[in-house]
Design an enzyme around this catalytic site. Sequence first.
Site, PDB file in Angstrom:
ATOM      1  N   TYR A 159      61.405  69.816  68.721  1.00  0.00           N
ATOM      2  CA  TYR A 159      61.420  69.882  70.179  1.00  0.00           C
ATOM      3  C   TYR A 159      60.389  70.916  70.614  1.00  0.00           C
ATOM      4  CZ  TYR A 159      63.199  70.815  74.928  1.00  0.00           C
ATOM      5  OH  TYR A 159      63.333  70.987  76.295  1.00  0.00           O
ATOM      6  N   ASP A 254      53.980  75.537  66.859  1.00  0.00           N
ATOM      7  CA  ASP A 254      54.889  75.891  67.952  1.00  0.00           C
ATOM      8  C   ASP A 254      55.866  76.949  67.413  1.00  0.00           C
ATOM      9  OD1 ASP A 254      57.238  74.081  70.120  1.00  0.00           O
ATOM     10  OD2 ASP A 254      56.766  76.210  69.875  1.00  0.00           O
ATOM     11  N   LYS A 282      60.532  82.868  74.105  1.00  0.00           N
ATOM     12  CA  LYS A 282      61.809  83.478  73.677  1.00  0.00           C
ATOM     13  C   LYS A 282      61.702  84.981  73.403  1.00  0.00           C
ATOM     14  CE  LYS A 282      63.458  79.006  72.059  1.00  0.00           C
ATOM     15  NZ  LYS A 282      64.648  78.668  72.837  1.00  0.00           N
TER      16      LYS A 282
HETATM   17  P1  KE4 Z   1      61.502  76.556  77.037  1.00  0.00           P
HETATM   18  O1  KE4 Z   1      60.694  75.699  77.996  1.00  0.00           O
HETATM   19  O2  KE4 Z   1      62.957  76.119  76.963  1.00  0.00           O
HETATM   20  O3  KE4 Z   1      61.336  78.058  77.274  1.00  0.00           O
HETATM   21  O4  KE4 Z   1      60.885  76.348  75.557  1.00  0.00           O
HETATM   22  C1  KE4 Z   1      60.758  75.040  75.063  1.00  0.00           C
HETATM   23  C2  KE4 Z   1      60.700  75.098  73.552  1.00  0.00           C
HETATM   24  C3  KE4 Z   1      59.485  74.925  72.918  1.00  0.00           C
HETATM   25  N1  KE4 Z   1      59.385  74.988  71.569  1.00  0.00           N
HETATM   26  C4  KE4 Z   1      60.464  75.238  70.803  1.00  0.00           C
HETATM   27  C5  KE4 Z   1      60.305  75.307  69.310  1.00  0.00           C
HETATM   28  C6  KE4 Z   1      61.733  75.437  71.402  1.00  0.00           C
HETATM   29  O5  KE4 Z   1      62.807  75.685  70.604  1.00  0.00           O
HETATM   30  C7  KE4 Z   1      61.862  75.364  72.797  1.00  0.00           C
HETATM   31  C8  KE4 Z   1      63.192  75.525  73.505  1.00  0.00           C
HETATM   32  N2  KE4 Z   1      64.347  75.618  72.679  1.00  0.00           N
HETATM   33  C9  KE4 Z   1      65.605  75.205  73.245  1.00  0.00           C
HETATM   34  C10 KE4 Z   1      66.715  75.478  72.230  1.00  0.00           C
HETATM   35  N3  KE4 Z   1      66.640  74.638  71.109  1.00  0.00           N
HETATM   36  C11 KE4 Z   1      65.881  75.854  74.552  1.00  0.00           C
HETATM   37  C12 KE4 Z   1      67.306  75.772  75.030  1.00  0.00           C
HETATM   38  C13 KE4 Z   1      67.465  74.849  76.183  1.00  0.00           C
HETATM   39  O6  KE4 Z   1      66.759  73.825  76.251  1.00  0.00           O
HETATM   40  O7  KE4 Z   1      68.324  75.171  77.039  1.00  0.00           O
END
Ligand code: KE4
Length: 451
Positions: A159, A254, A282
């Site tokens: 993701y 990523d 994060k």
């Molecule tokens: P955000 O747009 O949520 O800040 O980041 C997206 C993203 C991009 N790349 C990786 C490897 C990520 O894990 C994420 C976001 N992770 C999720 C949890 N698996 C965020 C939690 C959520 O969607 O509420």
Amino acid sequence: MFECRFSEGLPCKMSNAKPRSESLFEASQRLMPGGVNSPVRAFQRVGGAPLFFRQAKGAWVTDEDGHQYIDYVGSYGPMILGHAHDAVIDAVTRTARNGLSFGAPTAIENELAELVQQYMPSLERLRMVSSGTEATMSAIRVARGYTGRDRIVKFEGCYHGHSDALLVKAGSGALTLGEPDSLGVPAAVAAQTITLPYNDIDALQTCFQTAGSEIAAVIIEPIAGNMGCVPAVAGFLDAIREQCDQSGSLLIFDEVMTGFRVARDGAQGLYGVKPDLTTLGKVIGGGMPVGAFGGREDVMSIVAPLGGVYQAGTLSGNPVAMAAGLATLELVTQDGFFEDITSTTEVLMTGFEDLAGQAGVSFTTNQVGAMFGIFFREPPTNSDGRVTTFDEVLAANSDAFNTFFHAMLKAGVYLAPSPFESGFVSSAHGEKEVAATLTAAADAFKQVSSN
Ligand code: KE4
């Protein structure tokens, strides 16, 4: 008022009034889709009403009904120092008193960028944004602008946020809700995204033999954290690097989740593979909205205002968010920090596996640094003896996960409400928290085996 004293080792007695979380959830469903501002929070995969949190400190969170939980979600990664760390809160409040946002450069943006570059030197130039999604979306645009190509490669179960090009066979919440391919993504956009099996070198090589000259970039979570925790197997990242070099494609790591989570020089430091672009998020925001993308100076030189790839953001580099990230990284990069939280995580994983074995439950874990994955299935018979593929993740028993999740929640331990998320340990998780977690797990595994 209900008094919960789990943190003193006393069990929480649920009051008989309607939980405030339930009332708040009823109200929030009349305000937001599914009552949440991000889908995975909705408990849809595990069932039941989500908890509304009121406060958090260190390894503990407190919900609106006063129940305390040992937290292994950590806001899905940012809270590596534990919640409300004094140094971070002080930095945020001190900076906020000087103004929240200027729409102009500030010195603290330099300071955080310099600290990132010090430990991740592949980011010769970088730009701050406000989320991981913005970071990966921008990195894809830069790769397409730099190469003049349209096609991208991602991996099933990974993701990378919710931009159109990357919501194809995605992990995390998309997988949790069983919608790995989102509605609303134009077919023409999805057609430019090639999805390959994670950790499959043969599929990678076949793809590049047929389409290598059309591929702008490969984007990968070098340690996948959105189908549970699934690390790249030995040689896989090197193989991608080689294919990209041969075909003139760019390699994007990523590291939104793994950056300053698995090691202070990230997964790229652990594996010794240098990407052309990296995305972060994060931990570098310390709980505030921060993402970043960056990499080779020649590649980043095409980003506006220097070049023709446009990218912008009102709150990009926001000084208050920078302050949270800077205070966090200053502590995270201290000698011994990662050794300590990695050791704590190892104790937890070993404890889980021993207790599952005693209860006769099929169970295995993955761990890198202070992130981990739990899988209710026998260890795979592959050469690693660990879960290494998306199919091996899907073969795990999700009913068993749900039973375990709710038993742990009732015992005061908060895990991510989906088998497709990773767990996170912070420097605030000490012997007391690990012992209490394993005590809860002993009973939770027995409940799984009795089902
Ligand atoms: P955000 O747009 O949520 O800040 O980041 C997206 C993203 C991009 N790349 C990786 C490897 C990520 O894990 C994420 C976001 N992770 C999720 C949890 N698996 C965020 C939690 C959520 O969607 O509420």
